[in-house]
Design a protein around this motif. Structure first.
Motif, short mmCIF file in Angstrom:
data_model
loop_
_atom_site.label_atom_id
_atom_site.label_comp_id
_atom_site.label_asym_id
_atom_site.label_seq_id
_atom_site.Cartn_x
_atom_site.Cartn_y
_atom_site.Cartn_z
N ALA A 283 31.92 30.54 21.09
CA ALA A 283 32.02 29.36 21.96
C ALA A 283 33.47 28.93 22.18
O ALA A 283 33.72 27.96 22.91
CB ALA A 283 31.22 28.20 21.36
N GLY A 284 34.40 29.65 21.59
CA GLY A 284 35.81 29.29 21.76
C GLY A 284 36.40 29.74 23.07
O GLY A 284 37.57 29.44 23.37
N ILE A 285 35.64 30.43 23.90
CA ILE A 285 36.16 30.90 25.18
C ILE A 285 35.07 30.79 26.24
O ILE A 285 33.89 31.03 25.97
CB ILE A 285 36.68 32.35 25.09
N GLU A 286 35.44 30.37 27.44
CA GLU A 286 34.50 30.22 28.55
C GLU A 286 35.10 30.85 29.81
O GLU A 286 36.32 30.77 30.02
CB GLU A 286 34.19 28.75 28.82
N LEU A 287 34.25 31.44 30.61
CA LEU A 287 34.67 32.03 31.88
C LEU A 287 33.80 31.47 32.99
O LEU A 287 32.56 31.54 32.92
CB LEU A 287 34.55 33.56 31.85
N ARG A 288 34.44 30.90 33.99
CA ARG A 288 33.72 30.35 35.14
C ARG A 288 34.21 31.06 36.40
O ARG A 288 35.41 31.07 36.68
CB ARG A 288 33.94 28.84 35.24
N VAL A 289 33.27 31.62 37.13
CA VAL A 289 33.59 32.37 38.35
C VAL A 289 32.95 31.69 39.54
O VAL A 289 31.74 31.42 39.54
CB VAL A 289 33.10 33.83 38.25
N SER A 290 33.75 31.37 40.54
CA SER A 290 33.24 30.77 41.78
C SER A 290 33.93 31.47 42.96
O SER A 290 35.01 31.06 43.39
CB SER A 290 33.52 29.26 41.80
N VAL A 291 33.29 32.52 43.44
CA VAL A 291 33.88 33.36 44.49
C VAL A 291 32.89 33.49 45.63
O VAL A 291 31.70 33.77 45.41
CB VAL A 291 34.23 34.76 43.93
N ASP A 292 33.37 33.27 46.85
CA ASP A 292 32.52 33.42 48.03
C ASP A 292 32.09 34.88 48.18
O ASP A 292 32.88 35.80 47.95
CB ASP A 292 33.27 32.97 49.29
N ASP A 293 30.85 35.07 48.63
CA ASP A 293 30.36 36.43 48.82
C ASP A 293 31.19 37.20 49.85
O ASP A 293 31.34 38.42 49.75
CB ASP A 293 28.89 36.39 49.29
N ALA A 294 31.75 36.47 50.83
CA ALA A 294 32.55 37.12 51.87
C ALA A 294 33.82 37.74 51.31
O ALA A 294 34.43 38.61 51.94
CB ALA A 294 32.90 36.12 52.97
N CYS A 295 34.23 37.30 50.11
CA CYS A 295 35.48 37.81 49.52
C CYS A 295 35.25 39.04 48.63
O CYS A 295 36.22 39.66 48.21
CB CYS A 295 36.14 36.71 48.68
N LEU A 296 34.00 39.37 48.35
CA LEU A 296 33.74 40.43 47.39
C LEU A 296 34.22 41.80 47.84
O LEU A 296 34.52 42.66 47.02
CB LEU A 296 32.23 40.49 47.08
N ASP A 297 34.31 42.00 49.17
CA ASP A 297 34.79 43.29 49.70
C ASP A 297 36.30 43.32 49.88
O ASP A 297 36.85 44.34 50.30
CB ASP A 297 34.11 43.60 51.04
N CYS A 298 36.97 42.19 49.61
CA CYS A 298 38.43 42.18 49.72
C CYS A 298 39.02 43.07 48.63
O CYS A 298 38.40 43.34 47.60
CB CYS A 298 38.96 40.76 49.59
N ARG A 299 40.24 43.53 48.88
CA ARG A 299 40.86 44.52 47.99
C ARG A 299 41.95 43.89 47.12
O ARG A 299 42.59 42.90 47.50
CB ARG A 299 41.47 45.65 48.83
N MET A 300 42.17 44.51 45.98
CA MET A 300 43.22 44.07 45.07
C MET A 300 43.53 45.21 44.11
O MET A 300 42.71 46.12 43.93
CB MET A 300 42.78 42.82 44.30
N PRO A 301 44.70 45.21 43.49
CA PRO A 301 45.02 46.26 42.51
C PRO A 301 44.08 46.17 41.31
O PRO A 301 43.76 45.08 40.85
CB PRO A 301 46.47 45.93 42.11
N PRO A 302 43.62 47.30 40.79
CA PRO A 302 42.70 47.27 39.66
C PRO A 302 43.36 46.74 38.40
O PRO A 302 44.58 46.81 38.23
CB PRO A 302 42.29 48.74 39.51
N LEU A 303 42.54 46.18 37.51
CA LEU A 303 42.94 45.64 36.21
C LEU A 303 43.72 44.34 36.32
O LEU A 303 44.23 43.84 35.31
CB LEU A 303 43.75 46.66 35.40
#
Length: 349
Positions: free
Chosen positions: A236-256
């Protein structure tokens, strides 16, 4: 062109051209004209040479500021060609006015053969002006481009090396194996799931060096698996919250990229059940924001900034974009550009 060399050239250059012109175009003056008229003609020619040299220099430097770089060479040359008739006629007119004012000429009158002969001489002079200043600029621009390309190649090699270091990070692997060892004894079923997550993470890590860009969707899928490993260790010492629009999922970025940012947050901040480290991944327009709350460790961790520098190098190298890094009162925030699905990379230099 260095200031000292340019100043010396502006003093010596017109004099050398005047001597060349005298030798090849005006040698008959010294056989036909009286001494006083010859002296005035030489002074007019030399003065006009200095004026025209500096006028042509100003035009070329102005074009270089307006259309800089090797890519605009053709445009600059086209403008020089278009301005050539104006400049040579101005040079011809300056000399004619000098003869009217100081050499007893009554008015500006020349036969067509004399005019074309004079214009031809001025075209020759202006070609020399243009070659000197544009040639020097092209040599400087080429050398600068070559040095930038060499620097980018070195950055690419460093980036690849840093990626390999990330892939086979022994500290991360040791922690995973240590956590797995405890799970095998306490919770064999969870240990089996943990092994699956390790397999997923390392499979992605090993593929990452073979591709220059990946989709945000792939990165998020990977970071979920990576986060499960962290969750097993820190609970419980770490939390991850993700809020990303579906339209952005195909956008590109460098891996890792996301893995390096999450790893950076864990490395420098305390993870406690009562004070969890909260990591947010949020899309905002054409940007992706990765932020975490600041709760620095009491003993400062030595930072080489390899992770952040690696991300910045990736974006600069692959797509020519810059990331934004800022530290607020309570948060550390990194803003990443989201690239269109179809984008040309700059890596092949």
């Amino acid at each position: 062109m260095k200031a000292f060399n340019d100043t010396r050239l502006r003093i010596i250059g017109p004099l050398i051209l005047f001597l060349m012109g005298t030798l090849f175009f005006r040698l008959n003056w010294y056989l036909e004209l009286p001494a006083n008229r010859l002296l005035r003609s030489d002074l007019i020619g030399l003065s006009a040479g200095y004026l025209c040299w500096n006028l042509a220099r100003w035009v070329v430097l102005r074009l270089q500021r307006q259309f800089p770089g090797l890519d605009n060479t053709r445009r600059r040359l086209m403008w020089m060609l278009l301005l050539m008739p104006l400049l040579v006629n101005v040079a011809w007119l300056i000399r004619q006015l000098g003869h009217v004012a100081f050499n007893d000429a009554v008015r500006i009158t020349q036969t067509l053969p004399s005019y074309t002969y004079a214009i031809g001489i001025q075209i020759f002079y202006h070609c020399i002006y243009f070659v000197i200043y544009e040639g020097d600029y092209l040599l400087w621009a080429w050398r600068r481009t070559y040095e930038q390309n060499e620097r980018l190649k070195k950055d690419k090699l460093k980036y690849q090396l840093n990626t390999l270091k990330t892939q086979i990070n022994p500290h991360f692997l040791f922690n995973c194996l240590n956590s797995l060892s405890m799970l095998i004894h306490d919770n064999p079923r969870q240990a089996e799931a943990f092994v699956d997550e390790i397999s997923t993470v390392y499979r992605y890590l090993l593929r990452a060096n073979d591709q220059e860009l990946t989709t945000l969707g792939n990165e998020l899928t990977f970071i979920e698996s990576y986060f499960q490993l962290l969750k097993t260790r820190y609970g419980a010492g770490i939390e991850l919250r993700v809020s990303v629009d579906d339209a952005c999922l195909d956008c590109r970025m460098p891996p890792l990229t996301l893995q390096l940012l999450v790893e950076n947050a864990v490395k420098h901040n305390v993870t406690m059940t009562r004070r969890p480290l909260k990591i947010d991944i949020i899309s905002q327009g054409q940007s992706l924001i990765v932020a975490n709350n600041l709760q620095r460790k009491s003993i400062a961790v030595h930072s080489t900034k390899v992770g952040l520098n690696s991300i910045a190098t990736k974006y600069r190298l692959l797509v020519g974009s810059e990331i934004a890094i800022r530290e607020e009162d309570t948060r550390f925030v990194v803003t990443l550009p989201l690239l269109a699905n179809r984008v040309e990379t700059r890596a092949a230099l």
